[in-house]
Structures are given as structure tokens and as C-alpha cells.
Design a protein around this motif. Structure first.
Motif, PDB file in Angstrom:
ATOM      1  N   ASN A   8      62.777 129.489  83.118  1.00 15.15           N
ATOM      2  CA  ASN A   8      62.179 128.154  83.296  1.00 15.15           C
ATOM      3  C   ASN A   8      60.659 128.189  83.365  1.00 15.15           C
ATOM      4  O   ASN A   8      60.001 127.156  83.208  1.00 15.15           O
TER       5      ASN A   8
ATOM      6  N   GLU B  78      62.630 129.480  72.578  1.00 19.22           N
ATOM      7  CA  GLU B  78      63.523 128.915  71.554  1.00 19.22           C
ATOM      8  C   GLU B  78      64.603 128.060  72.190  1.00 19.22           C
ATOM      9  O   GLU B  78      64.915 126.976  71.703  1.00 19.22           O
ATOM     10  N   ALA B  79      65.180 128.547  73.285  1.00 15.05           N
ATOM     11  CA  ALA B  79      66.266 127.818  73.936  1.00 15.05           C
ATOM     12  C   ALA B  79      65.809 126.420  74.323  1.00 15.05           C
ATOM     13  O   ALA B  79      66.567 125.459  74.229  1.00 15.05           O
ATOM     14  N   ARG B  80      64.551 126.305  74.736  1.00 19.62           N
ATOM     15  CA  ARG B  80      64.049 125.030  75.240  1.00 19.62           C
ATOM     16  C   ARG B  80      63.284 124.237  74.193  1.00 19.62           C
ATOM     17  O   ARG B  80      62.654 123.221  74.512  1.00 19.62           O
ATOM     18  N   GLY B  81      63.334 124.683  72.955  1.00 22.32           N
ATOM     19  CA  GLY B  81      62.677 123.937  71.878  1.00 22.32           C
ATOM     20  C   GLY B  81      61.162 123.978  71.976  1.00 22.32           C
ATOM     21  O   GLY B  81      60.495 123.028  71.578  1.00 22.32           O
TER      22      GLY B  81
ATOM     23  N   GLN C  63      78.491 120.423  65.668  1.00 24.24           N
ATOM     24  CA  GLN C  63      77.406 119.519  66.055  1.00 24.24           C
ATOM     25  C   GLN C  63      77.083 119.596  67.537  1.00 24.24           C
ATOM     26  O   GLN C  63      75.927 119.499  67.931  1.00 24.24           O
ATOM     27  N   HIS C  64      78.096 119.703  68.364  1.00 26.15           N
ATOM     28  CA  HIS C  64      77.895 119.530  69.809  1.00 26.15           C
ATOM     29  C   HIS C  64      78.125 120.806  70.616  1.00 26.15           C
ATOM     30  O   HIS C  64      77.929 120.811  71.829  1.00 26.15           O
ATOM     31  N   GLU C  65      78.570 121.867  69.969  1.00 30.38           N
ATOM     32  CA  GLU C  65      78.817 123.154  70.623  1.00 30.38           C
ATOM     33  C   GLU C  65      79.757 123.050  71.822  1.00 30.38           C
ATOM     34  O   GLU C  65      79.686 123.851  72.754  1.00 30.38           O
TER      35      GLU C  65
ATOM     36  N   PRO D 195      66.456 122.699  82.203  1.00 34.56           N
ATOM     37  CA  PRO D 195      67.663 123.189  81.524  1.00 34.56           C
ATOM     38  C   PRO D 195      67.751 124.706  81.550  1.00 34.56           C
ATOM     39  O   PRO D 195      66.735 125.383  81.686  1.00 34.56           O
ATOM     40  N   TYR D 196      68.951 125.229  81.447  1.00 37.68           N
ATOM     41  CA  TYR D 196      69.260 126.660  81.268  1.00 37.68           C
ATOM     42  C   TYR D 196      69.090 127.529  82.506  1.00 37.68           C
ATOM     43  O   TYR D 196      69.686 128.589  82.593  1.00 37.68           O
ATOM     44  N   GLY D 197      68.300 127.109  83.490  1.00 43.00           N
ATOM     45  CA  GLY D 197      68.042 127.991  84.625  1.00 43.00           C
ATOM     46  C   GLY D 197      69.216 128.110  85.576  1.00 43.00           C
ATOM     47  O   GLY D 197      69.432 129.156  86.177  1.00 43.00           O
TER      48      GLY D 197
ATOM     49  N   GLY E 126      65.107 120.311  69.310  1.00 43.06           N
ATOM     50  CA  GLY E 126      64.783 121.610  68.714  1.00 43.06           C
ATOM     51  C   GLY E 126      65.187 122.811  69.555  1.00 43.06           C
ATOM     52  O   GLY E 126      64.649 123.891  69.371  1.00 43.06           O
ATOM     53  N   GLN E 127      66.153 122.634  70.472  1.00 43.53           N
ATOM     54  CA  GLN E 127      66.586 123.757  71.308  1.00 43.53           C
ATOM     55  C   GLN E 127      67.512 124.692  70.522  1.00 43.53           C
ATOM     56  O   GLN E 127      68.361 124.230  69.774  1.00 43.53           O
ATOM     57  N   ASP E 128      67.301 125.992  70.710  1.00 43.22           N
ATOM     58  CA  ASP E 128      68.190 126.980  70.099  1.00 43.22           C
ATOM     59  C   ASP E 128      68.471 128.069  71.124  1.00 43.22           C
ATOM     60  O   ASP E 128      67.661 128.964  71.343  1.00 43.22           O
ATOM     61  N   ALA E 129      69.619 127.973  71.762  1.00 44.14           N
ATOM     62  CA  ALA E 129      69.908 128.839  72.910  1.00 44.14           C
ATOM     63  C   ALA E 129      70.753 130.049  72.545  1.00 44.14           C
ATOM     64  O   ALA E 129      71.226 130.765  73.415  1.00 44.14           O
TER      65      ALA E 129
ATOM     66  N   LYS F 249      70.045 132.979  71.443  1.00 39.31           N
ATOM     67  CA  LYS F 249      69.573 134.282  71.907  1.00 39.31           C
ATOM     68  C   LYS F 249      69.608 134.432  73.427  1.00 39.31           C
ATOM     69  O   LYS F 249      69.436 135.537  73.932  1.00 39.31           O
ATOM     70  N   VAL F 250      69.783 133.352  74.155  1.00 42.43           N
ATOM     71  CA  VAL F 250      69.998 133.516  75.597  1.00 42.43           C
ATOM     72  C   VAL F 250      71.487 133.353  75.925  1.00 42.43           C
ATOM     73  O   VAL F 250      71.877 133.159  77.066  1.00 42.43           O
TER      74      VAL F 250
ATOM     75  N   LYS G 141      75.173 127.740  75.234  1.00 43.96           N
ATOM     76  CA  LYS G 141      75.322 126.638  74.302  1.00 43.96           C
ATOM     77  C   LYS G 141      74.077 125.762  74.417  1.00 43.96           C
ATOM     78  O   LYS G 141      73.495 125.624  75.495  1.00 43.96           O
ATOM     79  N   SER G 142      73.692 125.163  73.303  1.00 45.45           N
ATOM     80  CA  SER G 142      72.516 124.301  73.304  1.00 45.45           C
ATOM     81  C   SER G 142      72.784 123.040  74.127  1.00 45.45           C
ATOM     82  O   SER G 142      73.715 122.289  73.849  1.00 45.45           O
TER      83      SER G 142
ATOM     84  N   ARG H 271      72.601 119.924  72.052  1.00 43.74           N
ATOM     85  CA  ARG H 271      73.810 119.599  71.279  1.00 43.74           C
ATOM     86  C   ARG H 271      74.928 119.097  72.193  1.00 43.74           C
ATOM     87  O   ARG H 271      75.653 118.170  71.840  1.00 43.74           O
TER      88      ARG H 271
END
Lengths: 93, 103, 116
Positions: A37, A61-64, B49-51, C11-13, C49-52, C54-55, C58-59, C62
Motif C-alpha cells: 500500500n 501494476e496491481a493498483r493501476g 471480465q470479472h475474475e 486495495p490489496y493490503g 488499469g489494475q493488474d494484480a 503478479k501479486v 484477483k483484480s 474487475r
């Protein structure tokens, strides 16, 4: 790559109390690595020279947020290990 | 057959193909018709689309209704195609992860 | 009974926000009116534009995009927080609306709950 006296690894978002503590603790010879974060900091103005500020690419990348930082400031997991190894000591905030 | 978990769900959605779907369907006593394939293809696109798989039967029905209207987006229709727990049965055949809220 | 679920964590944390999203989906499944408000670092949930991959997650972008399909009424983003994180409405995922977090908003709901 320049090496740092202390590498500060910050994984807390800007709202977290440790975020400003960390920024205040960064000395002139130190580096900052943003992870998890902590990478949300790239959306803010930070009082640190860009050559001393890095962020972990997968977390950006994860967070855009990849477009918020130039590629020479992003590091892979291997790059992170390299940064930590080149510093005299590491503080994980 | 690609690797599956103890409930018969594929470990990875990428290892799915129509032949795999037919084998899994037969375990449930289902012969796949065009109506089945329509829903299976829909679920695969939805997942891309939504994973996520629709997490429950109710949300499965809602998603199908949103895509195909009331005639197909109702629990009786989906129950007839995919007996048991429709969301679970359909996701298993479509090679997708188990819906999180289906017992 | 209408519910507003507020997510103020990034997010993600942690899993708190994901659990809140599950709760919103469950309420929607039973046709209970539910909306989500993102404030503080939580507005980053809505960034495009999130692409998760590599961590190994799931995005969230999405996952959230399924909310309108499941019947979640609104995805709201607090305007102050969006300003702090440099987010304009065009940076947010489709269906997200920038709004002001305050009594005017919270008074519209029977039940307001924070995630986590």
C-alpha cells in the motif's frame, strides 16, 4: 545505481501514522522503497529526490499506478533485494 | 483430464476445453445441449471480465437474467439445465472456480 | 432497508475490504438495496488499469465491475479523497460516481457500516 546509508521500506498508505513518520526520518543519504500500500504515495508530492525514491513494480501494476513513475524508479523483486543489499541498513516501516 | 480438486473443480481455468466440459457434465448425468453451452460460454466470458464466478445461485440467476432476460434468467430454467446447485454445477462444467457462497 | 457500506482501506493490503464486497453482493442477492462508498485510501479501489496477476490476487477493479450486474445500486467515491489521490471521474471505473461524504449522503441510508 547509487547506494544508500539507510533504505526505508514503506508499505503503509498515506493515511497511516507511520507514513509521515517514515518520510520525516529519511536522511540526505537515504533511499525510499515503496511496497504494497506504500506505492499509493506515488500519487502525492513527496519531499524526496526522485533518484532516491523507488517502488515495487508488481505492487504498482496491481493498483493501476505504473504510469505514475518512470521505469528507472520501479524495481522488481530481485531489484528490491539488490537495493536492500547495497544499503548499510534497512528500516521496514 | 487436467488436475481437479476434491469437489471436481479444475485447479486452473486455463486447462479447460469443451471435451473436458463434456466429461465433467457426464459425471453429473448431463448431456450438454446448445442451451447448456450458451450458459457455459456466458460464464467463461463473465469470469474473464470479472475474475470471479457468480458467488451464489441467486447472483448466478441475476447475471444470466442481465445477459439473456427473464426467460433464461430464472432459477427453474437453470435448475433444469444444471441440477443440484446450479451455480456450482455450471461453474464446475465451465472449468471455473467454485462459487464462494455455495455450500 | 437500505445499506451503505463504506470502504476506507486501500486495495490489496488486507482482506477487510474484500469481505465488505462479499457482504454487499450478499445483500444484493436478496434484493436488499445496497451501495458502496469509497473514501480515504479506499478510493484507490476504483482506479482503472489494475493488474494484480503478479501479486497473485484477483483484480479488484474487475471484481468490482460485477457489482452493478449483481444489483449493487451505486459505487460512490468521496470527492476530497479523489482529489488527494489525483483521481478524476475519467480515472475511475465505469459506473463510479464522485460525491461528497457527509450527513447529506449518510442520511439517505437506513444503515451505514464501515468495512473492517
Amino acid at each position: 545505481m547509487i547506494s544508500f546509508k539507510t533504505l526505508h521500506i514503506l508499505n503503509k498508505p498515506p493515511e497511516h501514522s507511520r507514513f509521515s513518520l517514515c518520510l520525516a526520518a529519511i536522511g540526505p543519504e537515504d533511499g525510499l522503497l515503496l511496497t504494497e500500500n506504500g506505492v499509493l504515495a506515488v500519487t502525492q508530492r513527496l519531499a524526496i529526490h526522485r533518484e532516491r525514491c523507488f517502488a515495487l513494480a508488481p505492487d504498482l501494476e496491481a493498483r493501476g499506478l505504473s504510469a505514475h513513475l518512470s521505469s528507472d524508479q520501479t524495481v522488481s523483486f530481485d531489484g528490491m533485494v539488490g537495493l536492500a543489499a547495497s544499503a548499510q541498513n534497512v528500516i521496514s516501516w | 483430464m487436467p488436475e481437479r480438486n476434491n469437489e471436481g473443480f479444475l485447479e486452473s481455468a486455463e486447462h479447460w476445453n469443451p471435451k473436458v466440459a463434456e466429461v465433467i457434465a457426464r459425471e453429473d448425468g448431463i448431456n450438454l445441449s446448445d442451451n447448456h453451452w450458451e450458459i457455459i460460454r456466458f460464464l467463461r466470458v463473465f469470469y474473464k471480465q470479472h475474475e470471479i464466478s457468480p458467488p451464489s445461485n441467486r447472483l448466478f440467476v441475476k447475471a444470466v437474467k442481465e445477459a439473456f432476460g427473464e426467460a433464461k434468467g430464472n432459477s427453474i430454467y437453470l435448475m433444469q439445465l444444471f441440477p443440484g446447485t446450479p451455480a456450482k454445477t455450471a461453474c464446475r462444467i465451465a472449468g471455473l472456480p467454485r462459487p464462494t457462497n455455495c455450500l | 432497508m437500505s445499506t451503505l457500506i463504506i470502504i476506507d482501506q486501500p486495495p490489496y493490503g488486507s482482506w477487510d475490504g474484500r469481505e465488505a464486497l462479499d457482504m454487499a453482493f450478499s445483500l444484493a442477492a436478496f434484493d436488499q438495496p445496497v451501495s458502496l462508498l469509497f473514501c480515504g485510501a479506499g478510493v484507490n479501489w476504483l482506479r482503472k488499469g489494475q493488474d494484480a496477476a503478479k501479486v497473485q490476487q484477483k483484480s479488484i477493479e474487475r471484481n468490482l465491475s460485477a457489482a452493478p450486474i449483481f444489483g449493487v445500486e451505486a459505487l460512490l467515491a468521496d470527492s476530497d479523497a479523489c482529489g488527494r489521490y489525483g483521481l478524476a471521474e475519467s480515472d475511475l471505473l465505469e459506473h463510479a460516481i464522485i460525491t461528497d461524504f457527509g450527513p447529506e449522503l449518510t442520511n439517505r441510508f437506513d444503515h451505514v457500516a464501515f468495512a473492517g
